[in-house]
Motif scaffolding. Structure first.
Motif, PDB file in Angstrom:
ATOM      1  N   UNK A  51      -1.232   1.012  -6.069  1.00  0.00           N
ATOM      2  CA  UNK A  51      -1.752   1.452  -7.613  1.00  0.00           C
ATOM      3  C   UNK A  51      -2.699   0.523  -8.008  1.00  0.00           C
ATOM      4  N   UNK A  52      -2.483  -0.760  -7.842  1.00  0.00           N
ATOM      5  CA  UNK A  52      -3.452  -1.834  -8.498  1.00  0.00           C
ATOM      6  C   UNK A  52      -4.564  -2.041  -7.336  1.00  0.00           C
ATOM      7  N   UNK A  53      -4.825  -1.363  -6.377  1.00  0.00           N
ATOM      8  CA  UNK A  53      -5.843  -1.717  -5.387  1.00  0.00           C
ATOM      9  C   UNK A  53      -5.392  -2.360  -4.142  1.00  0.00           C
ATOM     10  N   UNK A  54      -6.288  -2.360  -3.118  1.00  0.00           N
ATOM     11  CA  UNK A  54      -5.850  -2.907  -1.855  1.00  0.00           C
ATOM     12  C   UNK A  54      -5.744  -4.571  -2.081  1.00  0.00           C
ATOM     13  N   UNK A  55      -5.081  -5.051  -1.385  1.00  0.00           N
ATOM     14  CA  UNK A  55      -4.995  -6.645  -1.728  1.00  0.00           C
ATOM     15  C   UNK A  55      -6.108  -7.565  -1.306  1.00  0.00           C
ATOM     16  N   UNK A  56      -6.699  -7.008  -0.209  1.00  0.00           N
ATOM     17  CA  UNK A  56      -8.180  -7.857   0.225  1.00  0.00           C
ATOM     18  C   UNK A  56      -9.238  -7.948  -0.789  1.00  0.00           C
ATOM     19  N   UNK A  57      -9.238  -6.657  -1.597  1.00  0.00           N
ATOM     20  CA  UNK A  57     -10.327  -6.488  -2.427  1.00  0.00           C
ATOM     21  C   UNK A  57      -9.908  -7.259  -3.915  1.00  0.00           C
ATOM     22  N   UNK A  58      -8.587  -7.209  -4.053  1.00  0.00           N
ATOM     23  CA  UNK A  58      -8.382  -7.992  -5.307  1.00  0.00           C
ATOM     24  C   UNK A  58      -8.467  -9.358  -5.160  1.00  0.00           C
ATOM     25  N   UNK A  59      -8.249  -9.755  -3.817  1.00  0.00           N
ATOM     26  CA  UNK A  59      -8.389 -11.318  -3.449  1.00  0.00           C
ATOM     27  C   UNK A  59     -10.056 -11.716  -3.506  1.00  0.00           C
ATOM     28  N   UNK A  60     -10.814 -10.873  -3.099  1.00  0.00           N
ATOM     29  CA  UNK A  60     -12.215 -10.929  -2.958  1.00  0.00           C
ATOM     30  C   UNK A  60     -12.763 -11.260  -4.463  1.00  0.00           C
ATOM     31  N   UNK A  61     -12.261 -10.416  -5.468  1.00  0.00           N
ATOM     32  CA  UNK A  61     -12.708 -10.430  -6.785  1.00  0.00           C
ATOM     33  C   UNK A  61     -12.253 -11.709  -7.239  1.00  0.00           C
ATOM     34  N   UNK A  62     -11.007 -12.182  -7.132  1.00  0.00           N
ATOM     35  CA  UNK A  62     -10.446 -13.480  -7.645  1.00  0.00           C
ATOM     36  C   UNK A  62     -11.415 -14.503  -7.029  1.00  0.00           C
ATOM     37  N   UNK A  90      -3.433   6.067  -7.081  1.00  0.00           N
ATOM     38  CA  UNK A  90      -4.125   5.074  -6.674  1.00  0.00           C
ATOM     39  C   UNK A  90      -5.731   5.464  -6.389  1.00  0.00           C
ATOM     40  N   UNK A  91      -6.467   4.511  -6.065  1.00  0.00           N
ATOM     41  CA  UNK A  91      -7.893   4.776  -6.192  1.00  0.00           C
ATOM     42  C   UNK A  91      -8.426   5.041  -4.582  1.00  0.00           C
ATOM     43  N   UNK A  92      -9.614   5.716  -4.736  1.00  0.00           N
ATOM     44  CA  UNK A  92     -10.163   5.953  -3.524  1.00  0.00           C
ATOM     45  C   UNK A  92     -10.382   5.048  -2.553  1.00  0.00           C
TER      46      UNK A  92
END
Length: 369
Positions: free
Chosen positions: A50-61, A249-251
């Motif tokens: 629901x909060x997004x795929x882990x790789x993208x959340x890690x990339x933003x961090x 979830x998101x697209x």
């Protein structure tokens, strides 16, 4: 959006229209993003976390560490349906019905509209040239003393003014919110599009700040509807539960494509786009006052020029409609951004090509003669 609708209708009727009404990059998404989307289409697509795929959340961090020197746990990042989805989640998680949220005017109208739709009160604080069209801790203290606030929402760079808070000014505002025990929401969607000054994130001042950003503006991905929010740890679970129920979830295609937006090759393309905006900005800074649009506000960042049309009209909606029909240039009336003073202002977006910007200046000049 009404002006956009009228502009599109004129185009369907065969008229040429130069679009300066919508804050949308004229450039496409970077080629690595498009390639990543094609690759994602070749595999299975489904629900994501629901909060997004882990790789993208890690990339933003990692982006916050690299860009701002802020260490950020990926668990504090939520992927959203553009910044609009982030604001909905933030408002629902942080505020109870009836909560009062301060924001500067002129400002982005969707803030107050969404707050109102959710049963929250937008406390609009009038800003002017004396504070460079921005809120100050003193303004917040006065408003809070009159009747307690529950939150503050600011954008830097701002829409429509283009004003940016200096790092010191933003830090002072965030700390004022913390001292009052109220939430601070920072709209940083135009980060990366800086022409004058230094951008700063509210996260550098407080772990309690709620930061909203998106791939729409700097990353040229408006139609992909993908954004993000950095949330305090205490709001992570409530926001996760809300996201599960509101969007599930998101697209997934957009999420996987957005990963490539941080690639070096994407950055090269995006910086070329930003340089184009800078050229357009220079054109408008010279041309608008010469054409009679006085009181041009600071354009520190973003891709908007907010200028007075008082010399020509005291009804900006009527003015932009006539400019559309008679000059073929679409712009946004200031009343959208400031109910009290906006009838004297027009916002021009310079996110299109240099050629379109130059042609718009020529058309407006001939129309006003």
């Amino acid at each position: 959006m009404e002006v956009l609708g009228e502009a599109v209708a004129r185009e369907r009727a065969g008229h040429r229209v130069i679009h300066m009404e919508v804050g949308q990059p004229g450039a496409p998404a970077p080629s690595p993003v498009i390639a990543a989307a094609h690759q994602a289409l070749g595999g299975p697509l489904g629900y994501t976390e629901s909060l997004g795929i882990r790789p993208l959340r890690e990339a933003i961090a990692a982006h916050y560490r690299r860009t701002y020197g802020v260490d950020l746990a990926p668990d504090r990042v939520a992927i959203t349906a553009g910044s609009s989805g982030a604001f909905t989640l933030a408002f629902l998680a942080a505020f109870a019905p009836g909560a009062r949220v301060a924001l500067p005017t002129p400002g982005y109208p969707a803030y107050r509209n969404l707050l109102g739709a959710l049963g929250l009160e937008a406390v609009e604080i009038e800003c002017g040239a004396d504070t460079r069209w921005a809120l100050t801790p003193e303004m917040i203290a006065r408003a809070h003393a009159e009747r307690p606030l529950d939150g503050i929402l600011v954008a830097s760079p701002a829409n429509p003014t283009g004003t940016m808070y200096t790092p010191a000014a933003l830090d002072a505002l965030v700390r004022a919110a913390d001292d009052l025990g109220i939430w601070f929401i920072s709209d940083e969607i135009y980060h990366g599009l800086v022409h004058n000054g230094v951008q700063a994130t509210a996260l550098a001042s407080s772990d309690r700040a709620i930061v909203v950003n998106s791939f729409s503006k700097y990353y040229c991905m408006t139609g992909w509807r993908i954004g993000w929010m950095v949330m305090p740890e205490v709001l992570a679970k409530p926001i996760d539960r809300l996201a599960q129920n509101l969007t599930l979830s998101n697209n997934e295609i957009s999420q996987r494509a957005a990963l490539a937006a941080f690639d070096a090759a994407s950055t090269v393309e995006l910086e070329a786009v930003r340089a184009g905006y800078a050229e357009n900005r220079a054109l408008l800074i010279e041309a608008l006052p010469r054409l009679g649009f006085t009181d041009l506000l600071p354009i520190d960042g973003a891709f908007y020029a907010y200028a007075s049309c008082a010399r020509f009209s005291n009804d900006s909606l009527d003015f932009v409609r006539r400019m559309l029909v008679e000059a073929g240039v679409a712009a946004t009336p200031g009343a959208d951004f400031d109910a009290a003073r906006g009838n004297a202002y027009v916002r021009f977006s310079f996110a299109g090509t240099r050629a379109d910007c130059a042609e718009a200046i020529e058309r407006i000049g001939q129309w006003l003669r």
